[in-house]
Design a protein around this motif. Sequence first.
Motif, PDB file in Angstrom:
ATOM      1  N   ALA A  44      21.506  16.692   1.288  1.00  0.00           N
ATOM      2  CA  ALA A  44      22.133  17.162   2.522  1.00  0.00           C
ATOM      3  C   ALA A  44      21.251  16.870   3.724  1.00  0.00           C
ATOM      4  O   ALA A  44      21.746  16.524   4.792  1.00  0.00           O
ATOM      5  N   SER A  45      19.948  16.987   3.557  1.00  0.00           N
ATOM      6  CA  SER A  45      19.055  16.772   4.682  1.00  0.00           C
ATOM      7  C   SER A  45      18.920  15.293   5.024  1.00  0.00           C
ATOM      8  O   SER A  45      18.513  14.954   6.122  1.00  0.00           O
ATOM      9  N   GLU A  46      19.270  14.421   4.098  1.00  0.00           N
ATOM     10  CA  GLU A  46      19.132  12.989   4.334  1.00  0.00           C
ATOM     11  C   GLU A  46      20.448  12.332   4.728  1.00  0.00           C
ATOM     12  O   GLU A  46      20.479  11.144   5.005  1.00  0.00           O
ATOM     13  N   THR A  47      21.524  13.079   4.752  1.00  0.00           N
ATOM     14  CA  THR A  47      22.830  12.510   5.014  1.00  0.00           C
ATOM     15  C   THR A  47      23.345  12.974   6.363  1.00  0.00           C
ATOM     16  O   THR A  47      23.395  14.157   6.640  1.00  0.00           O
ATOM     17  N   SER A  48      23.729  12.013   7.185  1.00  0.00           N
ATOM     18  CA  SER A  48      24.325  12.338   8.473  1.00  0.00           C
ATOM     19  C   SER A  48      25.835  12.153   8.350  1.00  0.00           C
ATOM     20  O   SER A  48      26.315  11.060   8.042  1.00  0.00           O
ATOM     21  N   ALA A  49      26.596  13.203   8.616  1.00  0.00           N
ATOM     22  CA  ALA A  49      28.047  13.135   8.495  1.00  0.00           C
ATOM     23  C   ALA A  49      28.615  12.085   9.457  1.00  0.00           C
ATOM     24  O   ALA A  49      29.539  11.335   9.105  1.00  0.00           O
ATOM     25  N   GLN A  50      28.056  12.023  10.650  1.00  0.00           N
ATOM     26  CA  GLN A  50      28.536  11.051  11.632  1.00  0.00           C
ATOM     27  C   GLN A  50      28.282   9.621  11.148  1.00  0.00           C
ATOM     28  O   GLN A  50      29.137   8.749  11.288  1.00  0.00           O
ATOM     29  N   GLU A  51      27.129   9.400  10.552  1.00  0.00           N
ATOM     30  CA  GLU A  51      26.803   8.066  10.040  1.00  0.00           C
ATOM     31  C   GLU A  51      27.750   7.673   8.907  1.00  0.00           C
ATOM     32  O   GLU A  51      28.207   6.529   8.838  1.00  0.00           O
ATOM     33  N   VAL A  52      28.071   8.613   8.035  1.00  0.00           N
ATOM     34  CA  VAL A  52      28.990   8.340   6.932  1.00  0.00           C
ATOM     35  C   VAL A  52      30.378   8.009   7.467  1.00  0.00           C
ATOM     36  O   VAL A  52      31.024   7.060   7.009  1.00  0.00           O
ATOM     37  N   ARG A  53      30.837   8.773   8.462  1.00  0.00           N
ATOM     38  CA  ARG A  53      32.146   8.484   9.058  1.00  0.00           C
ATOM     39  C   ARG A  53      32.176   7.088   9.667  1.00  0.00           C
ATOM     40  O   ARG A  53      33.162   6.357   9.543  1.00  0.00           O
ATOM     41  N   GLN A  54      31.090   6.719  10.331  1.00  0.00           N
ATOM     42  CA  GLN A  54      31.011   5.397  10.963  1.00  0.00           C
ATOM     43  C   GLN A  54      31.040   4.293   9.898  1.00  0.00           C
ATOM     44  O   GLN A  54      31.749   3.297  10.044  1.00  0.00           O
ATOM     45  N   GLN A  55      30.289   4.485   8.827  1.00  0.00           N
ATOM     46  CA  GLN A  55      30.274   3.497   7.752  1.00  0.00           C
ATOM     47  C   GLN A  55      31.651   3.386   7.100  1.00  0.00           C
ATOM     48  O   GLN A  55      32.095   2.281   6.770  1.00  0.00           O
ATOM     49  N   ASN A  56      32.314   4.509   6.917  1.00  0.00           N
ATOM     50  CA  ASN A  56      33.661   4.486   6.331  1.00  0.00           C
ATOM     51  C   ASN A  56      34.639   3.749   7.239  1.00  0.00           C
ATOM     52  O   ASN A  56      35.480   2.975   6.766  1.00  0.00           O
ATOM     53  N   ALA A  57      34.538   3.977   8.538  1.00  0.00           N
ATOM     54  CA  ALA A  57      35.425   3.305   9.483  1.00  0.00           C
ATOM     55  C   ALA A  57      35.177   1.796   9.477  1.00  0.00           C
ATOM     56  O   ALA A  57      36.123   0.994   9.507  1.00  0.00           O
TER      57      ALA A  57
END
Length: 72
Positions: A44-57
Amino acid sequence: MAKQTNKTASGTSTQHVKQQNAQAAANKSQNAQASKNNFGTEFASETSAQEVRQQNAQAEAKKNQNSGKYQG
């Protein structure tokens, strides 16, 4: 009649052994609880939700771009 002591035949103090066993059990329980509480925290501390959303997009856009190309 011989005086009874809290020592084994080899001279080990039974009270000392009981204390060590109790302390080891307490430490084991404490460590297990700490591990349980920390599970997932590392990720959880290494994962950015915004970064994941951007990668998914980006992946979705690339997939849509490639779906129109002839793959034959």
